[in-house]
Design an enzyme around this catalytic site. Structure first.
Site, PDB file in Angstrom:
ATOM      1  N   HIS A 120       0.914  -1.122  -0.209  1.00  0.00           N
ATOM      2  CA  HIS A 120      -0.289   0.180   0.459  1.00  0.00           C
ATOM      3  C   HIS A 120       1.218   1.403   0.140  1.00  0.00           C
ATOM      4  CE1 HIS A 120      -3.300  -2.701   1.276  1.00  0.00           C
ATOM      5  NE2 HIS A 120      -2.056  -2.684   2.049  1.00  0.00           N
ATOM      6  N   GLU A 144      -1.949  -0.290   8.117  1.00  0.00           N
ATOM      7  CA  GLU A 144      -2.633  -1.804   9.170  1.00  0.00           C
ATOM      8  C   GLU A 144      -1.959  -2.616   9.653  1.00  0.00           C
ATOM      9  OE1 GLU A 144      -4.524  -2.891   5.015  1.00  0.00           O
ATOM     10  OE2 GLU A 144      -2.776  -4.272   4.795  1.00  0.00           O
ATOM     11  N   HIS A 194       3.232  -7.607   1.484  1.00  0.00           N
ATOM     12  CA  HIS A 194       1.911  -8.616   2.191  1.00  0.00           C
ATOM     13  C   HIS A 194       1.275  -9.786   1.623  1.00  0.00           C
ATOM     14  CE1 HIS A 194       0.026  -4.986   2.394  1.00  0.00           C
ATOM     15  NE2 HIS A 194      -0.745  -5.670   2.670  1.00  0.00           N
ATOM     16  N   ARG A 222      -2.174  -4.522  -6.359  1.00  0.00           N
ATOM     17  CA  ARG A 222      -1.731  -5.392  -6.962  1.00  0.00           C
ATOM     18  C   ARG A 222      -0.017  -6.230  -7.514  1.00  0.00           C
ATOM     19  NH1 ARG A 222      -6.126  -7.012  -8.270  1.00  0.00           N
ATOM     20  NH2 ARG A 222      -7.045  -6.236  -6.616  1.00  0.00           N
TER      21      ARG A 222
END
Length: 323
Positions: free
Chosen positions: A105, A122, A180, A200
């Site tokens: 991200h 996150e 991740h 992605r």
């Protein structure tokens, strides 16, 4: 006239995913006829996916309406000064029947420049994991863009990724810029900034029901990587009963682990809302004389103006979140 604030529950927003399964329905009692529900958005202010109140006098109102009406009484003075009528966190449960894509991200600066949104820092709390289920977090060696691109182009990316076998209670902090992926068999709670931006980089060469591969974002991703991050993503925390055990405290949120085995009263000393995610057991949460019962897989928002919260259970595990 404003209605009195109380512990607020929202209707989950369920997301079908190519990698999703049935644990959100079978274990967490989410209502859907689909067989591939991958995410339950518990509290969301993402554009197009705003949560709707499910209980009490405010039932039917959106989170955005609550912010417009209650402002700092809902989220706290400093939060309202910083975020205005935008709720700063996105709260989810995620079920991976299959591996998620390998991804990362962007940080706030990149996300604002490219997408006019927040970055996506996150954290994860593993609620249940099938035997030998894994998470991908970071690399298994020192990394730079040249080595990374060599493996990406050769389709040998998995050779340089770090795979961790996980169990219930494991916690991970996923900072922006860190590669991740959630592995097959993992059910987890996710706390993140309000953002739906994901880059992605590899999707296991799978195709959807129409034979199409999902879009990759490698041109965007290469500038979003931070290849110099320490391997500090595993959360080491205590589990003392009936008190808040800090799992992670970063600039975007604090998450505490609470194992509740009796009735306790908590005072909210933070200039913030509180969120309670029930990740095991059942509990009654009372504030301002009004109660909400939570089962595993349910979430409640305690407005910032409510300073005293009563928690009643003989065996429940909560994640307590604030900004």
């Amino acid at each position: 006239m404003k209605k009195t604030l109380y512990p607020i529950k929202f209707t989950p927003i369920l997301k079908a995913k190519i990698w999703g399964g049935e644990k959100l329905k079978n274990l967490l009692r989410k209502q859907s006829s689909a067989s591939n529900i991958g995410e339950s958005w518990e509290i969301s202010d993402v554009e197009g996916d705003t949560s709707i109140v499910a209980n009490g006098d405010l039932k039917g109102q959106s989170l955005k309406q609550l912010l417009n009406t209650y402002k700092s009484d809902l989220i706290g003075y400093k939060n309202y000064e910083k975020f205005g009528n935008t709720f700063p966190l996105l709260i989810k449960f995620i079920d991976a029947k299959e591996d998620l894509s390998i991804q990362l991200h962007p940080n706030d600066a990149l996300a604002a420049k490219r997408h006019n949104t927040f970055g996506k820092t996150e954290m994860w709390y593993v609620m249940q994991a099938d035997p030998n289920s894994k998470l991908i977090v970071g690399f298994n060696q020192k990394m730079n863009s040249e080595t990374y691109l060599k493996h990406l182009n050769a389709k040998t990316l998995t050779e340089i990724l770090n795979f961790d076998t996980v169990k219930t209670g494991d916690g991970y902090f996923i900072d922006v810029g860190r590669v991740h992926a959630i592995g097959a068999g993992v059910l987890l709670a996710e706390i993140q900034q309000t953002s739906d931006i994901t880059y992605r980089v590899y999707d296991w060469d799978r195709v959807d029901e129409t034979g199409n591969k999902r879009e990759l974002h490698n041109d965007l991703a290469i500038d979003a990587f931070n290849f110099n991050m320490p391997d500090d993503f595993r959360l080491d925390y205590t589990k003392t009963e009936n008190t808040a055990n800090t799992m992670i405290s970063c600039r975007y949120f604090t998450t505490n682990y609470l194992k509740i085995t009796k009735a306790i009263t908590k005072t909210n000393t933070h200039d913030s809302f509180l969120i309670y995610m029930c990740v095991d057991g059942e509990i009654t949460i009372t504030a301002n004389g009004l109660s909400s019962k939570l089962q595993s897989g349910e979430t409640v928002l305690i407005p910032a103006a409510l300073k005293t919260v009563e928690l009643q259970s003989d065996n429940a595990t909560l994640l307590e979140v604030y900004v």
